[in-house]
Design a protein around this motif. Sequence first.
Motif, PDB file in Angstrom:
ATOM      1  N   SER A 129      35.769  41.641 142.688  1.00 16.82           N
ATOM      2  CA  SER A 129      34.711  41.545 143.807  1.00 16.82           C
ATOM      3  C   SER A 129      33.452  41.574 143.729  1.00 16.82           C
ATOM      4  O   SER A 129      32.777  41.076 144.749  1.00 16.82           O
ATOM      5  CB  SER A 129      35.666  43.051 144.628  1.00 16.82           C
ATOM      6  OG  SER A 129      34.575  43.209 145.806  1.00 16.82           O
ATOM      7  N   ALA A 130      32.916  42.402 142.906  1.00 22.66           N
ATOM      8  CA  ALA A 130      31.346  42.413 142.524  1.00 22.66           C
ATOM      9  C   ALA A 130      30.777  41.029 142.301  1.00 22.66           C
ATOM     10  O   ALA A 130      29.676  40.934 142.612  1.00 22.66           O
ATOM     11  CB  ALA A 130      31.186  43.247 141.271  1.00 22.66           C
ATOM     12  N   MET A 131      31.544  39.979 141.828  1.00 24.03           N
ATOM     13  CA  MET A 131      31.187  38.851 141.663  1.00 24.03           C
ATOM     14  C   MET A 131      30.865  37.837 142.846  1.00 24.03           C
ATOM     15  O   MET A 131      30.180  37.086 142.893  1.00 24.03           O
ATOM     16  CB  MET A 131      32.191  37.843 140.728  1.00 24.03           C
ATOM     17  CG  MET A 131      32.181  38.408 139.164  1.00 24.03           C
ATOM     18  SD  MET A 131      33.077  37.248 138.257  1.00 24.03           S
ATOM     19  CE  MET A 131      31.966  35.893 138.119  1.00 24.03           C
ATOM     20  N   GLY A 132      31.598  38.323 143.794  1.00 26.61           N
ATOM     21  CA  GLY A 132      31.370  37.753 145.118  1.00 26.61           C
ATOM     22  C   GLY A 132      32.053  36.187 145.108  1.00 26.61           C
ATOM     23  O   GLY A 132      32.756  35.840 144.368  1.00 26.61           O
ATOM     24  N   THR A 133      30.997  35.387 145.521  1.00 29.31           N
ATOM     25  CA  THR A 133      31.172  33.835 145.647  1.00 29.31           C
ATOM     26  C   THR A 133      30.862  33.399 144.125  1.00 29.31           C
ATOM     27  O   THR A 133      31.143  32.234 144.105  1.00 29.31           O
ATOM     28  CB  THR A 133      30.191  33.166 146.736  1.00 29.31           C
ATOM     29  OG1 THR A 133      29.016  33.505 146.302  1.00 29.31           O
ATOM     30  CG2 THR A 133      30.670  33.686 148.028  1.00 29.31           C
TER      31      THR A 133
END
Length: 204
Positions: free
Chosen positions: A103-107
């Motif tokens: 989730s922290a990596m995002g796109t």
Amino acid sequence: MTAWAWSALALFAGWAVTAFGIRSVIQARRTGDTGFRGLSGRPGSASWWAGVLFVLALLGGGAAPIASLTGLPDLPSTGWPLLRGAGLVITLAGITATLLAQSAMGTSWRVGVDAGERTVLVTSGMFAAVRNPVFTAMAVTATGLALMVPNAVALLALTALVTAVQLQVRIVEEPYLRSVHGEAYDAYARRAGRFWPGIGRRTA
């Protein structure tokens, strides 16, 4: 120890579906792209083996509890209830950390590398201390599952995963990130550990 094997199988299935299936759906909704890049490198190369071993590790992770249910014995001196209980706690922690790191990596989340693609360099949150928290969390999960069903298949799957992660990070991802982000990545690598805080930082 049928209950432990069923628990390990359920946790593995939930982790795999969430971390890869649901995550790819979320990625596609946000960007129009699932984030999967597949194997890289020519057959037989280190990068190719990284992908192959990763696939084998995932298959082995699901096969280990099934093998236990069908009668494959545990490795000697590994079937203690306390050890299995510790494996359950480690597995749950690894699954949680996997999802949080993704989730922290995002796109910027990807499975595999496209050398012609440029993504944002994520350096905040969990990534402030560790450059590859997703891989670390996956290894933790695999370790927990191997403790829950400590048979030969689980040990081989864990070994394949650790080897795949080392090859993928060192041979594929780090050179790619350095070529794309240059000094920004080098500076980041000097302050954040490779898989654990403070360990594997790039020297000047």
